[in-house]
Motif scaffolding. Structure first.
Motif, mmCIF file in Angstrom:
data_model
loop_
_atom_site.group_PDB
_atom_site.id
_atom_site.type_symbol
_atom_site.label_atom_id
_atom_site.label_comp_id
_atom_site.label_asym_id
_atom_site.label_seq_id
_atom_site.Cartn_x
_atom_site.Cartn_y
_atom_site.Cartn_z
ATOM 1 N N PHE A 272 -11.369 30.661 -61.930
ATOM 2 C CA PHE A 272 -11.680 30.885 -60.522
ATOM 3 C C PHE A 272 -10.432 30.737 -59.666
ATOM 4 O O PHE A 272 -9.602 29.856 -59.895
ATOM 5 C CB PHE A 272 -12.736 29.885 -60.056
ATOM 6 N N ASN A 273 -10.278 31.593 -58.683
ATOM 7 C CA ASN A 273 -9.191 31.423 -57.730
ATOM 8 C C ASN A 273 -9.760 31.347 -56.320
ATOM 9 O O ASN A 273 -10.779 31.961 -56.015
ATOM 10 C CB ASN A 273 -8.164 32.554 -57.833
ATOM 11 N N GLN A 274 -9.127 30.581 -55.479
ATOM 12 C CA GLN A 274 -9.604 30.369 -54.123
ATOM 13 C C GLN A 274 -9.032 31.452 -53.208
ATOM 14 O O GLN A 274 -7.938 31.321 -52.680
ATOM 15 C CB GLN A 274 -9.200 28.979 -53.625
ATOM 16 N N ALA A 275 -9.785 32.512 -53.022
ATOM 17 C CA ALA A 275 -9.305 33.620 -52.197
ATOM 18 C C ALA A 275 -9.375 33.294 -50.707
ATOM 19 O O ALA A 275 -8.778 33.997 -49.896
ATOM 20 C CB ALA A 275 -10.103 34.885 -52.483
ATOM 21 N N ASN A 276 -10.111 32.255 -50.350
ATOM 22 C CA ASN A 276 -10.190 31.814 -48.950
ATOM 23 C C ASN A 276 -10.659 32.956 -48.055
ATOM 24 O O ASN A 276 -9.984 33.375 -47.113
ATOM 25 C CB ASN A 276 -8.846 31.279 -48.474
ATOM 26 N N THR A 277 -11.834 33.476 -48.345
ATOM 27 C CA THR A 277 -12.415 34.558 -47.559
ATOM 28 C C THR A 277 -13.635 34.041 -46.815
ATOM 29 O O THR A 277 -14.133 32.951 -47.079
ATOM 30 C CB THR A 277 -12.831 35.718 -48.466
ATOM 31 N N THR A 278 -14.123 34.844 -45.888
ATOM 32 C CA THR A 278 -15.318 34.478 -45.149
ATOM 33 C C THR A 278 -16.384 35.543 -45.343
ATOM 34 O O THR A 278 -16.126 36.727 -45.132
ATOM 35 C CB THR A 278 -15.042 34.306 -43.647
ATOM 36 N N TYR B 296 -2.099 41.971 -55.394
ATOM 37 C CA TYR B 296 -3.259 41.182 -54.982
ATOM 38 C C TYR B 296 -2.916 39.698 -54.864
ATOM 39 O O TYR B 296 -3.748 38.819 -55.106
ATOM 40 C CB TYR B 296 -4.438 41.417 -55.916
ATOM 41 N N THR B 297 -1.692 39.436 -54.442
ATOM 42 C CA THR B 297 -1.265 38.055 -54.240
ATOM 43 C C THR B 297 -2.161 37.337 -53.241
ATOM 44 O O THR B 297 -2.409 36.137 -53.353
ATOM 45 C CB THR B 297 0.194 38.023 -53.740
ATOM 46 N N ARG B 298 -2.687 38.072 -52.269
ATOM 47 C CA ARG B 298 -3.516 37.446 -51.235
ATOM 48 C C ARG B 298 -4.839 36.930 -51.773
ATOM 49 O O ARG B 298 -5.517 36.150 -51.096
ATOM 50 C CB ARG B 298 -3.761 38.427 -50.088
ATOM 51 N N THR B 299 -5.239 37.329 -52.971
ATOM 52 C CA THR B 299 -6.451 36.738 -53.535
ATOM 53 C C THR B 299 -6.238 35.271 -53.883
ATOM 54 O O THR B 299 -7.196 34.547 -54.130
ATOM 55 C CB THR B 299 -6.904 37.487 -54.798
ATOM 56 N N TYR B 300 -4.985 34.833 -53.920
ATOM 57 C CA TYR B 300 -4.658 33.433 -54.199
ATOM 58 C C TYR B 300 -4.182 32.706 -52.942
ATOM 59 O O TYR B 300 -3.555 31.653 -53.036
ATOM 60 C CB TYR B 300 -3.581 33.345 -55.281
ATOM 61 N N LYS B 301 -4.502 33.240 -51.766
ATOM 62 C CA LYS B 301 -4.000 32.622 -50.551
ATOM 63 C C LYS B 301 -4.630 31.258 -50.274
ATOM 64 O O LYS B 301 -4.145 30.496 -49.451
ATOM 65 C CB LYS B 301 -4.190 33.533 -49.354
ATOM 66 N N GLY B 302 -5.715 30.940 -50.997
ATOM 67 C CA GLY B 302 -6.291 29.607 -50.897
ATOM 68 C C GLY B 302 -5.646 28.615 -51.846
ATOM 69 O O GLY B 302 -6.000 27.429 -51.854
ATOM 70 N N GLU B 303 -4.705 29.095 -52.665
ATOM 71 C CA GLU B 303 -3.985 28.246 -53.607
ATOM 72 C C GLU B 303 -2.544 28.050 -53.124
ATOM 73 O O GLU B 303 -2.073 28.754 -52.235
ATOM 74 C CB GLU B 303 -3.970 28.902 -55.005
ATOM 75 N N THR B 304 -1.852 27.114 -53.745
ATOM 76 C CA THR B 304 -0.464 26.837 -53.355
ATOM 77 C C THR B 304 0.534 27.252 -54.421
ATOM 78 O O THR B 304 1.746 27.187 -54.170
ATOM 79 C CB THR B 304 -0.282 25.339 -53.068
ATOM 80 N N PHE B 305 0.058 27.686 -55.585
ATOM 81 C CA PHE B 305 0.967 27.911 -56.708
ATOM 82 C C PHE B 305 1.377 29.359 -56.902
ATOM 83 O O PHE B 305 2.236 29.654 -57.717
ATOM 84 C CB PHE B 305 0.352 27.398 -58.011
#
Length: 844
Positions: free
Chosen positions: A517-523, A562-571
């Motif tokens: 799972f990756n934190q995409a930080n979407t609404t 699709y780097t922005r799908t990991y915008k909820g992550e820091t790595f």
């Protein structure tokens, strides 16, 4: 219990008593929102009737079509309506109550028009109108006293038919006949329906999701009544209500349906619940576009790609080979994540595609002609048998699909004659590539490139791919819904089928989540185009297609960041997938061995985490230059092989694919799954919720998951995987597939006659030198170049006939003869590249 009244007028008086209460209630529910400005000069603005589905000026063309192409069936249908005329509306099931009201309303207008003199009508206009009103009274009774509401069913089934549309077109088509009291009665029914919707998504300024429920249930919000009744004298107390229903056209039909699709869903036909639900929603949108277009004086096919391309998208959903295991057979749609295995072709094929053909007649006749060919003659087409000719369901289908949306007057154009591309990028990030339009041996490749987060059944399959060749070879989905709706296939359910674990992606495993799972930080709160989350760089902007290029029957190229799908992550600093699909029908033995898919992945992290290239298969991949080491009953590994064979010959399948991992070199390949354990997480834990799985079901959900892990302490990785696609009968030896590494470019040399290069940097480059050994002509594709004009030299000699202009997609293609040598590609500073490619036709 049915409301008992002495007369129709008693019932209308009863309704007037409660109208004031309803007005107060609706004003509390709706609050303030914008208005819809009715287009000046439109039938709606001019107060014309009829205006839904047709106008007085357009109806003669409908009558002429029926007379020319459907005269026999129209009389048959008319006779059946007259034979059923005395059946009481109260005895009819819901769908028959609603559709027969529409049918009799049409018969009224047809007879009243004087254009159907060659047909024999069994009743008068007065009798048809009164029969419609009897139906409206029964509809009103069921709505008020039995809780009848709009439902997702759409056309057929126990919940089929549209209540508010039926009321509106009865009002509109028979307008000149109704008394003032009858008009007010129907207006009150539309207003009452508007106050009954309890789903919060069905109000403006709330969280909204364009999906199956939203697109059908929310018809209760009342736009049909607004379109039909706006501007009419229905009493001062109703004016505000009717204007409010009119305003729904703006915030629902445009803002929340068609604008969402054209903007949030990337410009073409799509639906927030995924491809398998699309067929249901498409029918509802067809009614909206066809019904409202004449009233508003607009052509939805011209204004919205979501309607113009709807039939084309629907056709692309089909798998190219008909499934047949001897016990059951049929056509299937792709995508089986969290919905049932959906059928494709037959009557559904017609009801979802042919209305669009009719709507396209005037604005784009050539596109309509190409869609006509696909429906009838293309792969899975209906041929000369018309499924709608089934007279057992003429009450439901014939008015719409034979008469109002007739398409027999549309000529046919083959895809080649029209110029349809075999590669198209549709909404929700679905890029679909076919090798041909009409054979069951066709290859179908999907590449998911989401630019926006899509609510409801969204899947974390960023960059996922699927390969179908005479059966699924790479399966980009899991399974849910134990259902026997299609082919008597009953797959087991699984936990979280939309998670990355079930998709063919570059998975990053931090150890904290076994589903990758990756934190995409979407609404998911709102999917309107104007919402701040749906702006470029906004919260729901999760990826970008940096390049897309197709040279028909040669290659397709896509570059997806699709780097922005990991915008909820820091790595994650960068994650990017590029793909080239080689297909050349002119090449020797094309159908068996001259077809390649090459995938390049570039990952750059700030923290070292496990990265695994995933590919789900139906049957166990065979190692070709090493062996599997059994770790458990459902887990094997190998570190001494890079070449694998994937074959699917179940039932009438006959597909084979060779897979070679060219980069990285230090890898461990894991294989999870077994026929008894098809759903396993990244640590080998079961994700199954129970149920049996048979071999037929596994052919659509997959069984095994191959995981290519880079053994490194570095935070960066480059993956290059080449696949050769063909038939199991004839593809018996893997072609040579070699890596070429020039430093800034990573490439593959395939079968001694194909070269493809990917830029490994994040900056477009303007020069490349490489050497290959070849016996004959070679086709070259170089990607990641700066736009401009290039010189290409082979052993110092300029390669003749090279189209050396690189457009904004950054790819250069050329052919060389006379064997291999050293190739030098360099940019000229004297010529400016064009902004628009001249040899690409990609729908976007």
């Amino acid at each position: 219990m049915r409301l008992m009244v002495e007369s129709k007028r008693d019932l209308m008086r009863y309704m007037n008593v409660v109208h004031t209460v309803l007005l107060l209630l609706s004003s509390m529910l709706w609050g303030q929102y914008g208005t819809y400005n009715v287009p000046a000069g439109s039938p709606m603005a001019n107060g014309e009737h009829p205006r839904l589905f047709f106008t007085e000026s357009t109806f003669p063309s409908i009558a002429s079509y029926i007379e020319t192409y459907e005269s026999t069936d129209f009389q048959t249908w008319l006779n059946a309506r007259d034979a059923d005329f005395d059946e009481s509306p109260s005895s009819k099931e819901r769908r028959m109550l609603l559709w027969e009201a529409c049918n009799y309303a049409f018969l009224y207008y047809a007879l009243d028009s004087g254009l159907f003199s060659s047909f024999t009508f069994g009743h008068s206009t007065t009798e048809y109108a009164d029969k419609v009103y009897d139906h409206i009274i029964e509809i009103d009774n069921r709505v008020r006293n039995q809780g009848m509401r709009e439902f997702r069913g759409g056309i057929t089934g126990n919940q089929g038919g549209y209540i508010t549309m039926t009321t509106a077109l009865a009002y509109d088509w028979i307008f000149d006949y109704w008394t003032q009291s009858q008009k007010e009665f129907m207006a009150d029914l539309s207003i009452f329906m508007n106050t009954q919707e309890t789903n919060a998504r069905c109000f403006p300024d709330e969280g909204m999701n364009l999906g199956n429920d939203w697109n059908s249930q929310c018809w209760e919000v009342g736009f049909w009544g607004g379109a039909a009744m706006y501007g009419d004298d229905l009493g001062a107390s109703r004016t505000a209500d009717i204007n409010r229903l009119k305003d729904v056209i703006q915030w629902f039909v445009f803002d929340q349906v068609f604008d969402v699709q054209d903007i949030v869903h990337e410009g073409t036909a799509a639906n927030g619940e995924g491809g398998n639900y699309y067929g249901v929603t498409l029918g509802q949108q067809t009614f909206q576009a066809s019904g409202l277009g004449p009233a508003l004086g607009m052509d939805f096919c011209q204004e919205y790609g979501s309607i113009h391309d709807a039939a084309w998208f629907y056709w692309n959903l089909g798998l190219p080979r008909r499934f047949d295991n001897g016990a059951t057979a049929g056509w299937i749609k792709h995508r089986f994540d969290d919905a049932w295995l959906s059928g494709w072709g037959g009557r559904g094929h017609q009801t979802n595609m042919t209305p669009i053909i009719s709507l396209l007649k005037a604005s784009d006749p050539d596109h309509a002609a190409a869609m006509h060919w696909l429906v009838t003659d293309g792969r899975g087409g209906i041929g000369t048998t018309d499924p709608i000719d089934d007279v057992l369901e003429k009450e439901i289908f014939w008015l719409w699909f034979k008469f109002l949306w007739g398409y027999k007057d549309v000529a046919k154009l083959t895809p080649e004659e029209y110029g349809l591309s075999k590669t198209n990028r549709f909404g929700m990030g679905e890029t679909i590539m076919y090798s041909d339009f009409d054979t069951e041996d066709a290859t179908k490749i999907l590449f998911y490139q989401h630019e926006w987060f899509v609510n409801l059944h969204h899947h974390d399959d960023y960059g996922g791919f699927e390969v179908f060749k005479n059966g699924l070879l790479a399966v980009n989905n899991g399974g849910n819904w134990k259902s026997t709706r299609v082919l008597d296939i009953d797959p087991p359910e699984t936990t979280d089928p939309s998670s990355p674990i079930f998709h063919n992606i570059m998975a990053i495993h931090t150890g904290s989540n076994a589903f990758y799972f990756n934190q995409a930080n979407t609404t998911p709160d709102n999917d309107t185009p104007t919402h701040v989350a749906n702006q470029a760089g906004g919260q729901n902007n999760i990826g970008e297609v940096l390049a897309e290029k197709s040279l028909e029957d040669v290659y397709d190229y896509f570059d997806y960041d699709y780097t922005r799908t990991y915008k909820g992550e820091t790595f994650m600093d960068l994650i990017r997938r590029k793909m080239v699909y080689f297909r050349d029908p002119a090449a020797p033995d094309y159908s068996n061995s001259e077809e390649y898919l090459i995938i390049y992945d570039n990952i750059d992290m700030t923290t070292n985490h496990t990265r695994r290239w995933l590919m789900r298969t139906v049957y166990e991949p065979v190692t070709m230059d090493g062996s599997w080491s059994t770790q458990s009953s459902s887990y094997k590994t190998t570190s001494n092989t890079t070449e694998f064979e994937v074959t699917n010959t179940y039932a009438n399948n006959n597909g084979r694919m060779y897979v070679k991992v060219l980069e990285p070199e230090d890898i461990t390949v894991g294989l999870r799954g077994s026929p008894s354990s098809p759903y396993l997480d990244a640590n080998g834990g079961s994700m199954s919720l129970g149920g049996n799985i048979n071999e037929a079901a596994r052919n659509f959900t997959g069984t095994y998951r191959m995981e290519v892990e880079h053994n490194t302490s570095s935070t960066d990785s480059d993956y290059l995987v080449a696949m050769q696609i063909g038939t199991a009968t004839n593809l018996t030896t893997m072609a040579s597939m070699e890596k070429i590494d020039t430093g800034d470019f990573l490439g593959a040399f395939l079968n001694g006659n194909r070269v493809v290069f990917f830029n490994t940097t994040t900056t477009d480059l303007n020069a490349l030198t490489y050497t290959i050994t070849a016996a004959g002509s070679v086709r070259h594709v170089v990607t990641g170049l700066e736009p401009g004009a290039y010189f290409v030299r082979q052993d110092g000699v300029t390669v003749p006939g090279v189209d050396s202009i690189v457009d904004e997609n950054g790819s250069l293609y050329f052919e060389s003869s006379g064997g291999g040598g050293t190739f030098v590609i360099s940019k000229s500073s004297d010529i400016t590249a064009p902004n628009t490619p001249t040899n690409v036709r990609v729908t976007k």
